[in-house]
Design an enzyme around this catalytic site. Structure first.
Site, PDB file in Angstrom:
ATOM      1  N   SER A  60      -9.728  -0.799   7.355  1.00 50.39           N
ATOM      2  CA  SER A  60      -9.172  -0.721   6.001  1.00 50.39           C
ATOM      3  C   SER A  60      -8.417  -1.939   5.505  1.00 50.39           C
ATOM      4  O   SER A  60      -8.071  -1.983   4.318  1.00 50.39           O
ATOM      5  CB  SER A  60      -8.255   0.487   5.888  1.00 50.39           C
ATOM      6  OG  SER A  60      -9.027   1.625   5.647  1.00 50.39           O
ATOM      7  N   LYS A  86       0.857  -1.204   0.000  1.00 50.32           N
ATOM      8  CA  LYS A  86       0.000   0.000   0.000  1.00 50.32           C
ATOM      9  C   LYS A  86       0.883   1.241   0.000  1.00 50.32           C
ATOM     10  O   LYS A  86       1.928   1.263   0.665  1.00 50.32           O
ATOM     11  CB  LYS A  86      -0.880  -0.033   1.254  1.00 50.32           C
ATOM     12  CG  LYS A  86      -1.929   1.049   1.331  1.00 50.32           C
ATOM     13  CD  LYS A  86      -2.763   0.882   2.604  1.00 50.32           C
ATOM     14  CE  LYS A  86      -3.930   1.846   2.662  1.00 50.32           C
ATOM     15  NZ  LYS A  86      -4.735   1.689   3.892  1.00 50.32           N
ATOM     16  N   SER A 143      -9.669   1.288   3.019  1.00 46.76           N
ATOM     17  CA  SER A 143      -8.841   2.024   2.106  1.00 46.76           C
ATOM     18  C   SER A 143      -7.755   1.177   1.443  1.00 46.76           C
ATOM     19  O   SER A 143      -7.202   1.605   0.430  1.00 46.76           O
ATOM     20  CB  SER A 143      -8.166   3.195   2.837  1.00 46.76           C
ATOM     21  OG  SER A 143      -7.306   2.711   3.852  1.00 46.76           O
TER      22      SER A 143
END
Ligand code: GLN
Length: 491
Positions: free
Chosen positions: A175, A76, A151
């Protein structure tokens, strides 16, 4: 493509395949599928192939392989990677190249993981759908008209689509777990403090925790085992001993005799999609059939979880994001000649108006409001008090049960553009995940079934602080039954 690190290691050691071939296959898959999914913001293929050569040399010399040796990862874009652009999904950091790596990345490197690239996310990890990214939304590999969740949406999508074997995500209010549910992967948020936050772009520091997404439960624990433990660079990191979960997974005999699994009364009374309910009930039965005793627990204040979370998280975000001022680093607004004499305040305002997206601005405004004098006691302070009470209600519950089973979200993946204009609806989506962060607990999503619309459905297991071993047992029991990793999206 592999579904577990163990299988990859077996093939590498038997010389059925070289590490370089494995990495090349993943690169080809990314080149084939990512135009449909928009997961990768920055690709690091050259570096990955070089690392694979080192793995191959190690194997030819008969050296011991690290726990994650040769495993292809996507990361990420919240994790700082030395020399590799790190954007946090924001225009503010569009061209930011960190001079150092996060502790997580250093530990992944030490364990032999290979980074294929940095992946998309909601801007500064604020969102539940990946639609707030400056780099455009990512899409769900099971149905590209749906969001992958957020996310850490592209982390989940890249693993589900077999563009990477594992991914690193962050979880402040769900997330990791929610995108895992939307994309049909495992997603594991360890106890707050297990994993160092050093070098992870800060959203809400008392809630943020890094963790993996993978196809298999054992892999998720392998990753957390490799990255956990005290770090002098993060004084909220814990010095608690890190268990050998890989051995625990191997020796688990499948029985939950003597274990107690709880379900939360207040969740059971909440309306969810019928197939979410079905996944939950099937899972409860599997745990019961494995010998666990089922018990109801009550967390009455959980109904305030979303309100408390959105006060605490936005307050901390408002403070953390004040560092993006256009002076020290990151995006800086162009100042036209006519405005050269503008005040510093106007310069900040211009930079921050242009550098941040709508959702991030909304959070900064909410947070500054909750922290401002006159409102601080009524909002920020009150939310901290209720947070502590939620934690103590969980502590009471864990006197009666070893772990808790719950839904991850009330629905499966929703449509792209379906909710992005309705922030409140998006916030309410986090009901089943945020209280785990508020209480600092470990939680894991295990994929269970495909719903009638073809989208995956997972369930969440929650344990007491530092009791991830119970999550491992529960999650393996579910995985052994449902074997969702055998399902592959056609993207
Ligand atoms: N959806 C939640 C939010 O928007 C959680 C985000 C996260 O865990 N990073 O705040």
């Amino acid at each position: 493509m592999y579904s577990s690190i163990q299988n990859l290691h077996d093939d590498l050691k038997a010389k059925k395949v070289s590490s370089k071939e494995v990495i090349q296959n993943y690169i080809t898959k990314i080149e084939e599928s990512d135009s449909k999914l928009n997961c990768f913001i920055t690709k690091t293929f050259d570096q990955a192939l070089k690392q694979a050569e080192v793995v191959d040399q190690k194997i030819s010399k008969g050296e011991e392989l690290g726990l994650l040796e040769g495993a292809p990862f996507s990361i990420k874009d919240m994790f700082c990677t030395k020399g590799v652009r790190t954007t946090a999904g924001s225009r503010m950091l569009e061209n930011f190249i960190p001079p150092y790596s996060s502790t997580v990345n250093k530990r992944l490197d030490a364990a032999g993981a290979i980074m294929l690239g940095k992946v998309n996310q909601d801007e500064f990890a604020m969102g539940s759908s990946n639609e707030t990214s400056y780099f455009g939304p990512s899409f769900n590999p099971w149905d590209v008209s749906k969001v992958p969740g957020g996310s850490s949406g592209a982390s989940a999508a890249s693993v589900a689509a077999r563009m990477s074997l594992c991914s690193m995500g962050t979880d402040t209010g769900g997330s990791i777990r929610q995108p895992a549910h939307f994309c049909g992967t495992v997603g594991f948020k360890p106890t707050y403090g297990r994993v160092s936050r050093y070098g992870v772009v800060a959203f809400a520091s008392s809630l943020d925790q890094a963790g993996p997404l993978s196809l298999r439960v054992e892999d998720a624990f392998r990753v957390v085992q490799s990255i956990s433990g005290k770090d002098m660079m993060d004084n909220t990191s814990s010095d608690k001993a890190v268990p050998d979960w890989v051995s625990e997974a191997k020796s688990f005999n499948g029985s939950l005799k003597g274990k107690r699994v709880g379900f939360i009364k207040e969740y059971a009374e909440t309306d969810v999609d019928p197939e979410i309910k079905e996944a939950f009930e099937k899972s409860l039965k599997v745990l019961k059939d494995a010998g666990a005793e089922v018990k109801e627990v009550s967390i009455p204040l959980i109904k305030h979880g979303v309100s408390v979370y959105y006060l605490v998280a936005t307050s901390e975000a408002a403070s953390n994001l004040s560092r993006y001022d256009g002076v020290r680093y990151g995006f800086r607004a162009e100042v036209e000649d006519a405005a050269k004499g503008m005040s510093l305040d106007d310069f900040y305002a211009k930079t921050r108006s242009q550098g941040f997206g709508e959702e991030v601005k909304r959070r900064i405004l909410l947070g500054n409001f909750a922290l401002s004098s006159g409102y601080y006691d009524a909002y920020y302070n009150k939310s901290c008090q209720v947070r502590r009470m939620i934690k103590s209600e969980y502590e009471t519950a864990f006197k009666d049960v070893d772990f808790i089973l719950s839904p991850v979200s009330a629905t499966q993946a929703f449509g792209v553009n379906e909710r992005v204009q309705d922030p409140l609806k998006m916030f309410l989506n986090d009901f089943f995940t945020v209280s785990v962060n508020l209480a600092g607990l470990p939680g894991i999503t295990v994929p269970v079934m495909k719903a009638s619309n073809g989208l995956p459905c997972g369930v969440q297991l929650i344990a007491n602080q530092y009791d991830e071993s119970h999550l491992l047992q529960g999650a393996l029991t579910l995985e052994n039954e449902f074997k969702f990793y055998e399902e592959v999206p056609s993207v």
